[in-house]
Design a protein around this motif. Structure first.
Motif, mmCIF file in Angstrom:
data_model
loop_
_atom_site.group_PDB
_atom_site.id
_atom_site.type_symbol
_atom_site.label_atom_id
_atom_site.label_comp_id
_atom_site.label_asym_id
_atom_site.label_seq_id
_atom_site.Cartn_x
_atom_site.Cartn_y
_atom_site.Cartn_z
ATOM 1 N N CYS A 49 0.859 -1.145 -0.111
ATOM 2 C CA CYS A 49 -0.163 0.378 0.078
ATOM 3 C C CYS A 49 0.692 1.445 -0.211
ATOM 4 O O CYS A 49 0.040 2.376 0.457
ATOM 5 C CB CYS A 49 -0.513 0.003 1.466
ATOM 6 S SG CYS A 49 -0.589 0.139 2.671
ATOM 7 N N ALA A 50 2.381 0.878 0.000
ATOM 8 C CA ALA A 50 3.175 2.229 -0.319
ATOM 9 C C ALA A 50 2.458 3.237 -1.194
ATOM 10 O O ALA A 50 2.387 2.733 -2.411
ATOM 11 C CB ALA A 50 4.159 1.958 -0.319
ATOM 12 N N CYS A 51 2.284 4.690 -1.034
ATOM 13 C CA CYS A 51 2.240 6.049 -1.086
ATOM 14 C C CYS A 51 3.032 6.778 -1.536
ATOM 15 O O CYS A 51 3.386 7.382 -0.320
ATOM 16 C CB CYS A 51 0.762 5.976 -1.056
ATOM 17 S SG CYS A 51 -0.679 4.504 -1.677
ATOM 18 N N VAL A 52 3.167 7.629 -2.555
ATOM 19 C CA VAL A 52 4.016 9.004 -2.416
ATOM 20 C C VAL A 52 2.907 9.689 -2.017
ATOM 21 O O VAL A 52 1.794 10.269 -2.559
ATOM 22 C CB VAL A 52 4.639 9.660 -3.140
ATOM 23 C CG1 VAL A 52 5.603 10.856 -3.502
ATOM 24 C CG2 VAL A 52 5.667 8.117 -3.981
ATOM 25 N N VAL A 53 3.064 10.579 -0.811
ATOM 26 C CA VAL A 53 2.197 12.165 -0.064
ATOM 27 C C VAL A 53 2.241 12.924 -0.954
ATOM 28 O O VAL A 53 4.059 13.228 -0.924
ATOM 29 C CB VAL A 53 2.712 11.921 1.082
ATOM 30 C CG1 VAL A 53 1.715 12.977 1.642
ATOM 31 C CG2 VAL A 53 2.280 10.792 1.924
ATOM 32 N N ILE A 54 2.112 13.697 -2.228
ATOM 33 C CA ILE A 54 2.024 14.652 -2.501
ATOM 34 C C ILE A 54 1.749 16.277 -1.958
ATOM 35 O O ILE A 54 2.415 16.995 -2.034
ATOM 36 C CB ILE A 54 1.196 14.760 -4.222
ATOM 37 C CG1 ILE A 54 1.776 13.538 -5.461
ATOM 38 C CG2 ILE A 54 1.624 15.888 -4.674
ATOM 39 C CD1 ILE A 54 0.907 13.333 -6.009
ATOM 40 N N ALA A 55 0.922 16.156 -1.296
ATOM 41 C CA ALA A 55 0.642 16.966 0.041
ATOM 42 C C ALA A 55 0.241 16.873 0.718
ATOM 43 O O ALA A 55 -0.736 15.390 0.929
ATOM 44 C CB ALA A 55 -0.400 17.895 -1.456
ATOM 45 N N ASP A 90 -7.222 17.306 4.682
ATOM 46 C CA ASP A 90 -6.117 17.128 3.490
ATOM 47 C C ASP A 90 -4.906 16.808 3.047
ATOM 48 O O ASP A 90 -4.211 16.753 3.893
ATOM 49 C CB ASP A 90 -6.878 18.465 2.904
ATOM 50 C CG ASP A 90 -8.434 18.901 2.303
ATOM 51 O OD1 ASP A 90 -9.256 18.473 3.350
ATOM 52 O OD2 ASP A 90 -8.837 20.005 2.719
ATOM 53 N N ILE A 91 -5.165 15.862 2.180
ATOM 54 C CA ILE A 91 -4.096 15.119 1.708
ATOM 55 C C ILE A 91 -3.827 14.113 0.357
ATOM 56 O O ILE A 91 -4.949 14.462 -0.209
ATOM 57 C CB ILE A 91 -3.627 13.540 2.830
ATOM 58 C CG1 ILE A 91 -2.083 13.494 2.707
ATOM 59 C CG2 ILE A 91 -4.749 12.448 2.020
ATOM 60 C CD1 ILE A 91 -2.003 11.953 3.951
ATOM 61 N N GLU A 92 -2.936 14.530 -0.382
ATOM 62 C CA GLU A 92 -3.552 13.868 -2.142
ATOM 63 C C GLU A 92 -1.876 13.299 -1.900
ATOM 64 O O GLU A 92 -0.412 12.801 -1.271
ATOM 65 C CB GLU A 92 -2.030 15.501 -2.439
ATOM 66 C CG GLU A 92 -3.001 14.888 -4.998
ATOM 67 C CD GLU A 92 -2.289 16.048 -5.501
ATOM 68 O OE1 GLU A 92 -2.008 15.329 -6.424
ATOM 69 O OE2 GLU A 92 -2.580 16.865 -4.682
ATOM 70 N N LEU A 93 -2.008 12.131 -2.517
ATOM 71 C CA LEU A 93 -1.482 10.568 -2.171
ATOM 72 C C LEU A 93 -1.152 10.300 -4.233
ATOM 73 O O LEU A 93 -2.159 9.777 -4.710
ATOM 74 C CB LEU A 93 -2.051 9.417 -1.809
ATOM 75 C CG LEU A 93 -2.367 10.013 -0.550
ATOM 76 C CD1 LEU A 93 -2.803 8.649 0.476
ATOM 77 C CD2 LEU A 93 -1.091 9.911 0.570
ATOM 78 N N ALA A 94 -0.059 9.611 -4.301
ATOM 79 C CA ALA A 94 0.546 8.806 -5.364
ATOM 80 C C ALA A 94 0.700 7.251 -5.864
ATOM 81 O O ALA A 94 1.220 7.456 -4.747
ATOM 82 C CB ALA A 94 0.739 9.826 -6.390
#
Length: 102
Positions: A49-55, A90-94
């Protein structure tokens, strides 16, 4: 309510979630848009489930010992384990799917 922006393979999914939501739990019960999240164990043991945190990473707690063990140097590149995050802001993930084996 926090807004989650989730990017996967060129697609963008956006949804408000209740405070203190875990995206892997939402994925497991097939609540849109998080069934698109790649995950497996939900306990910080596999790192699927690893994701990059963009914001929004500034609102997250520091990585726990499971994230440090599973992600290692990827933490410096902004990766986090979605199963270990309880969304409060709020969060943005990729998360892109790994390339298919040849």
């Amino acid at each position: 309510m926090p807004v989650v922006v989730f990017r996967k393979n060129g697609e963008v999914y956006r949804e408000a979630v209740k405070e203190n939501t875990n995206l892997v739990v939402r994925a497991g019960i097939r609540q849109f848009p998080f069934p698109h999240l790649r995950y497996e164990c939900g306990m910080g043991k596999c790192s699927r489930c690893a994701c990059v945190v963009i914001a929004g990473g500034e609102h997250l707690p520091p990585p726990n010992w499971k994230e440090k063990k599973q992600l290692g140097e990827r933490l410096d590149a902004g990766y986090r384990l979605a199963c270990q995050l309880w969304i409060q802001h709020d969060i943005e993930l990729a998360q892109d799917d790994p390339p298919a084996a040849s």
